[in-house]
Design an enzyme around this catalytic site. Sequence first.
Site, PDB file in Angstrom:
ATOM      1  N   SER A 213      43.548  33.882  38.073  1.00  0.00           N
ATOM      2  CA  SER A 213      42.436  33.831  37.120  1.00  0.00           C
ATOM      3  C   SER A 213      42.675  34.831  35.999  1.00  0.00           C
ATOM      4  CB  SER A 213      41.121  34.100  37.850  1.00  0.00           C
ATOM      5  OG  SER A 213      40.029  33.784  37.018  1.00  0.00           O
ATOM      6  N   ASN A 214      41.654  35.149  35.228  1.00  0.00           N
ATOM      7  CA  ASN A 214      41.805  36.113  34.133  1.00  0.00           C
ATOM      8  C   ASN A 214      40.558  36.988  34.061  1.00  0.00           C
ATOM      9  OD1 ASN A 214      39.802  34.769  32.354  1.00  0.00           O
ATOM     10  ND2 ASN A 214      41.289  33.109  32.455  1.00  0.00           N
ATOM     11  N   ARG A 215      40.546  37.893  33.080  1.00  0.00           N
ATOM     12  CA  ARG A 215      39.494  38.912  33.022  1.00  0.00           C
ATOM     13  C   ARG A 215      38.204  38.470  32.340  1.00  0.00           C
ATOM     14  NH1 ARG A 215      41.637  43.713  34.484  1.00  0.00           N
ATOM     15  NH2 ARG A 215      43.866  43.966  34.162  1.00  0.00           N
ATOM     16  N   SER A 216      38.097  37.213  31.979  1.00  0.00           N
ATOM     17  CA  SER A 216      36.895  36.774  31.260  1.00  0.00           C
ATOM     18  C   SER A 216      35.628  37.023  32.089  1.00  0.00           C
ATOM     19  CB  SER A 216      37.005  35.279  30.944  1.00  0.00           C
ATOM     20  OG  SER A 216      35.782  34.826  30.432  1.00  0.00           O
ATOM     21  N   ALA A 280      37.838  31.043  28.765  1.00  0.00           N
ATOM     22  CA  ALA A 280      39.238  31.485  28.851  1.00  0.00           C
ATOM     23  C   ALA A 280      39.901  30.578  29.882  1.00  0.00           C
ATOM     24  CB  ALA A 280      39.298  32.940  29.282  1.00  0.00           C
TER      25      ALA A 280
END
Length: 411
Positions: A213-216, A280
């Site tokens: 995943s990502n930091r959004s 994101a």
Amino acid sequence: MDPIPLFFNKKIVLGVTGSIAAYKAADLASKLHQAGAQVDVILTEAAARFVTPLTFQAVTGRPALSDLWAASAEAHVAHVALAEQADLLLIAPATATTIAKLAHGLADNLLTVTALAARGPVLVAPAMDGGMFAHPATQANLETLAGRGVTVLGPAEGRMASGLIGRGRMLEPEELFGQARLALGRGGPLAARRIVVSAGGTQEPLDPVRFISNRSSGKQGYALAQAALDKGAAVTLISGPTALAAPVGATVVAVQTAQEMAEAVLAASADADALLMAAAVADFRPAAVAEHKLKKNAMPEIRLEKTVDILSAVAEARAQSAEQRPTVVVGFAAESQNLLENARDKAQRKRLNLIAANNIAARDAGFSVDTNRVTLIDGGGGVEELPLLTKAQVADVILSRVERYFTPQAW
Ligand code: CTP
């Protein structure tokens, strides 16, 4: 709570009637006041037995009215004016008795007289014992009110003052605040517009317990959804997993992967006026998802494959649709270098009307924080550099720019 522009110069009359939930109305009054509204509270005699007018005076900065004053002719004239000028009349909690009075047009106390004089939207939040709520008389009265355009909010299921579980609990102040906000936004500059907002990051599974995943955080996307609601739009919020509470009034579609987000966005935007693609989206995903948990004794090699580019898919669908929906497409570019150049290139490739670019290398902008520093670039190449703003303010500016596409004279 921070002040909210939608509430500035708004006059809200909060009617409080005799239910134990009256104590929660003080919290609601406080929230409405903090948001920036002028809040006048009217208590029935029974309500004043649960909470005193002084409590409301303390949280609204204005004297709370109660039936004790009804005898004065002067007060009578004053509150009719109050009702006529009110942008909103919200009765919370509303007892079975008050609901019955409203349904039949009885005006025997300050609150019911005010309700008859009110010209703006009326919202009613019932609170009573489950049996009283289910009674055919109460149901018929609520139907009468709804038929007259009154918005009935709740009640919720849950534990009641009697100790029993049932349907009769007043909605929580947070939810009622959101409903008041929704009502104030109705008829705004984006009324009758359908806006789709994507928010948050996607999660691409590796095995049953792990994902990439990502930091959004979803904050900017949720703020956009709220700003669109504040301007009266009907909003579909397509959200990756986040810890945020959805804005009241948005239709939420929860998704996990880029593929699920693509399907949801394409379906929702086919007949939408605008798409704001703040999510994101993962650009890559594991090429294969293991059926069982990967074990540490065999170090896995993870091969990635590309996910679908949602904005490009939307551009294609738009080109093929007769009505060229969605009319306005806004993209976001998170860049750590060559901001303008990269953002312009993205806007062209993805055929965007507007792109909001931000420098994720800056500490006060981008992921997780409450502020953002955004540069807007429109399809014609026009550049507008916004100062450091809260994400709510950024959202408000973006929605104002979206609004211009529907009011050509605004350019
Ligand atoms: N986006 C999308 N589908 C993807 C990836 C991104 O629709 N699979 C959207 C984002 O929601 C955003 C815009 O495209 O509105 C730009 O996203 P960004 O990650 O900055 O750009 P990428 O297309 O991933 O390009 P690059 O990797 O070159 O930065």
